[in-house]
Design a protein around this motif. Sequence first.
Motif, short mmCIF file in Angstrom:
data_model
loop_
_atom_site.label_atom_id
_atom_site.label_comp_id
_atom_site.label_asym_id
_atom_site.label_seq_id
_atom_site.Cartn_x
_atom_site.Cartn_y
_atom_site.Cartn_z
N ARG A 26 0.83 -1.21 0.00
CA ARG A 26 0.00 0.00 0.00
C ARG A 26 0.86 1.26 0.00
O ARG A 26 0.42 2.31 -0.47
N LEU A 27 2.08 1.17 0.48
CA LEU A 27 3.00 2.31 0.35
C LEU A 27 3.32 2.53 -1.13
O LEU A 27 3.44 3.66 -1.58
N GLY A 28 3.45 1.44 -1.88
CA GLY A 28 3.64 1.54 -3.32
C GLY A 28 2.44 2.16 -4.00
O GLY A 28 2.57 2.96 -4.93
N CYS A 29 1.24 1.81 -3.53
CA CYS A 29 0.02 2.42 -4.06
C CYS A 29 0.03 3.92 -3.81
O CYS A 29 -0.37 4.71 -4.68
N PHE A 30 0.47 4.31 -2.64
CA PHE A 30 0.55 5.74 -2.32
C PHE A 30 1.50 6.45 -3.27
O PHE A 30 1.19 7.54 -3.78
N MET A 31 2.64 5.84 -3.53
CA MET A 31 3.62 6.45 -4.43
C MET A 31 3.08 6.56 -5.86
O MET A 31 3.38 7.53 -6.56
N ALA A 32 2.28 5.60 -6.29
CA ALA A 32 1.72 5.61 -7.64
C ALA A 32 0.46 6.47 -7.75
O ALA A 32 0.05 6.84 -8.84
N GLY A 33 -0.16 6.74 -6.60
CA GLY A 33 -1.40 7.51 -6.61
C GLY A 33 -2.63 6.68 -6.90
O GLY A 33 -3.72 7.21 -7.06
N CYS A 34 -2.48 5.36 -6.95
CA CYS A 34 -3.67 4.53 -7.16
C CYS A 34 -4.37 4.31 -5.82
O CYS A 34 -3.85 4.67 -4.77
N CYS A 35 -5.54 3.72 -5.86
CA CYS A 35 -6.31 3.42 -4.64
C CYS A 35 -6.53 4.67 -3.80
O CYS A 35 -6.54 4.62 -2.57
N TYR A 36 -6.72 5.80 -4.46
CA TYR A 36 -6.79 7.08 -3.78
C TYR A 36 -8.12 7.30 -3.07
O TYR A 36 -9.12 6.65 -3.34
N GLY A 37 -8.09 8.25 -2.15
CA GLY A 37 -9.27 8.55 -1.33
C GLY A 37 -10.13 9.65 -1.90
O GLY A 37 -9.81 10.29 -2.90
N ALA A 38 -11.22 9.88 -1.20
CA ALA A 38 -12.18 10.92 -1.58
C ALA A 38 -11.65 12.30 -1.20
O ALA A 38 -10.77 12.43 -0.34
N LYS A 39 -12.21 13.29 -1.82
CA LYS A 39 -11.86 14.68 -1.52
C LYS A 39 -12.18 14.96 -0.06
O LYS A 39 -13.20 14.51 0.47
N THR A 40 -11.29 15.70 0.60
CA THR A 40 -11.46 15.99 2.01
C THR A 40 -10.75 17.29 2.39
O THR A 40 -9.94 17.81 1.62
N HIS A 41 -11.07 17.76 3.58
CA HIS A 41 -10.37 18.93 4.12
C HIS A 41 -9.77 18.64 5.48
O HIS A 41 -9.51 19.56 6.25
N VAL A 42 -9.53 17.35 5.77
CA VAL A 42 -8.88 16.99 7.03
C VAL A 42 -7.44 17.48 6.99
O VAL A 42 -6.85 17.61 5.91
N PRO A 43 -6.86 17.79 8.15
CA PRO A 43 -5.48 18.34 8.17
C PRO A 43 -4.43 17.43 7.56
O PRO A 43 -3.40 17.90 7.11
N TRP A 44 -4.67 16.13 7.52
CA TRP A 44 -3.67 15.19 6.98
C TRP A 44 -3.94 14.81 5.51
O TRP A 44 -3.35 13.88 4.99
N ALA A 45 -4.82 15.56 4.87
CA ALA A 45 -5.10 15.30 3.45
C ALA A 45 -3.81 15.38 2.64
O ALA A 45 -2.88 16.11 3.00
N VAL A 46 -3.76 14.63 1.56
CA VAL A 46 -2.62 14.67 0.66
C VAL A 46 -3.06 15.26 -0.67
O VAL A 46 -4.20 15.11 -1.08
N ILE A 47 -2.12 15.92 -1.31
CA ILE A 47 -2.38 16.52 -2.62
C ILE A 47 -1.34 15.97 -3.58
O ILE A 47 -0.14 16.17 -3.38
N PHE A 48 -1.81 15.25 -4.59
CA PHE A 48 -0.90 14.70 -5.59
C PHE A 48 -0.61 15.77 -6.63
O PHE A 48 -1.51 16.50 -7.05
N SER A 49 0.65 15.87 -7.04
CA SER A 49 1.03 16.89 -8.03
C SER A 49 1.71 16.31 -9.26
O SER A 49 1.90 17.02 -10.25
N ASP A 50 2.09 15.05 -9.23
CA ASP A 50 2.76 14.42 -10.37
C ASP A 50 1.72 14.09 -11.45
O ASP A 50 0.76 13.37 -11.19
N PRO A 51 1.91 14.61 -12.67
CA PRO A 51 0.96 14.31 -13.75
C PRO A 51 0.87 12.82 -14.09
O PRO A 51 -0.11 12.38 -14.66
N GLY A 52 1.86 12.04 -13.70
CA GLY A 52 1.84 10.61 -13.94
C GLY A 52 1.06 9.84 -12.88
O GLY A 52 0.87 8.64 -12.99
N SER A 53 0.61 10.54 -11.86
CA SER A 53 -0.15 9.91 -10.78
C SER A 53 -1.52 9.47 -11.28
O SER A 53 -2.11 10.09 -12.15
N LEU A 54 -2.04 8.42 -10.70
CA LEU A 54 -3.38 7.95 -11.04
C LEU A 54 -4.45 8.73 -10.28
O LEU A 54 -5.63 8.67 -10.64
N ALA A 55 -4.05 9.46 -9.24
CA ALA A 55 -4.99 10.24 -8.43
C ALA A 55 -5.24 11.60 -9.10
O ALA A 55 -4.42 12.08 -9.88
#
Length: 149
Positions: A26-55
């Motif tokens: 699942r750490l690999g999934c995080f790096m690839a941007g797959c299996c991503y979560g729903a939009k949120t405003h929680v303080p620990w939200a992540v923002i993907f910026s790599d255009p190659g990301s699946l998120a």
Amino acid sequence: MRRQPRKLEWCDAIAPGIALGQAVGRLGCFMAGCCYGAKTHVPWAVIFSDPGSLAPIGVPLHPTQLYQSAGAFITFVTLVWFGRRGVAPGRVAGLYLIMFGVFRIFIEYFRADWRGDFGFASVTQVVTGCFLLLGVYLFTRKNRSSVHA
């Protein structure tokens, strides 16, 4: 002559390794941007910026990959601890299926990538629910053989 391990003993032996593999995977999934979560405003939200990301790019999302990684690691530690208690065959594998099922069904509510649904639940939740029920059966069933430490 030495007794050959039975199928449930093999399942018990490999269950912690599967949980640890899922935690790392699942750490690999995080790096690839797959299996991503729903939009949120929680303080620990992540923002993907790599255009190659699946998120989706530039959108704050639940880091569901990290939630699942943490759940799998907790499962791994629990299984190792529990397995050292000399429990009956099938109990460790059953506990794995229960813990995996509970974590996965809960985390699915925070995912946003499409996996299909039955209206009331995602396909993943329904399939995982079946594994959870199998885990409850394995964990609670009466064993005919004695416990081998």
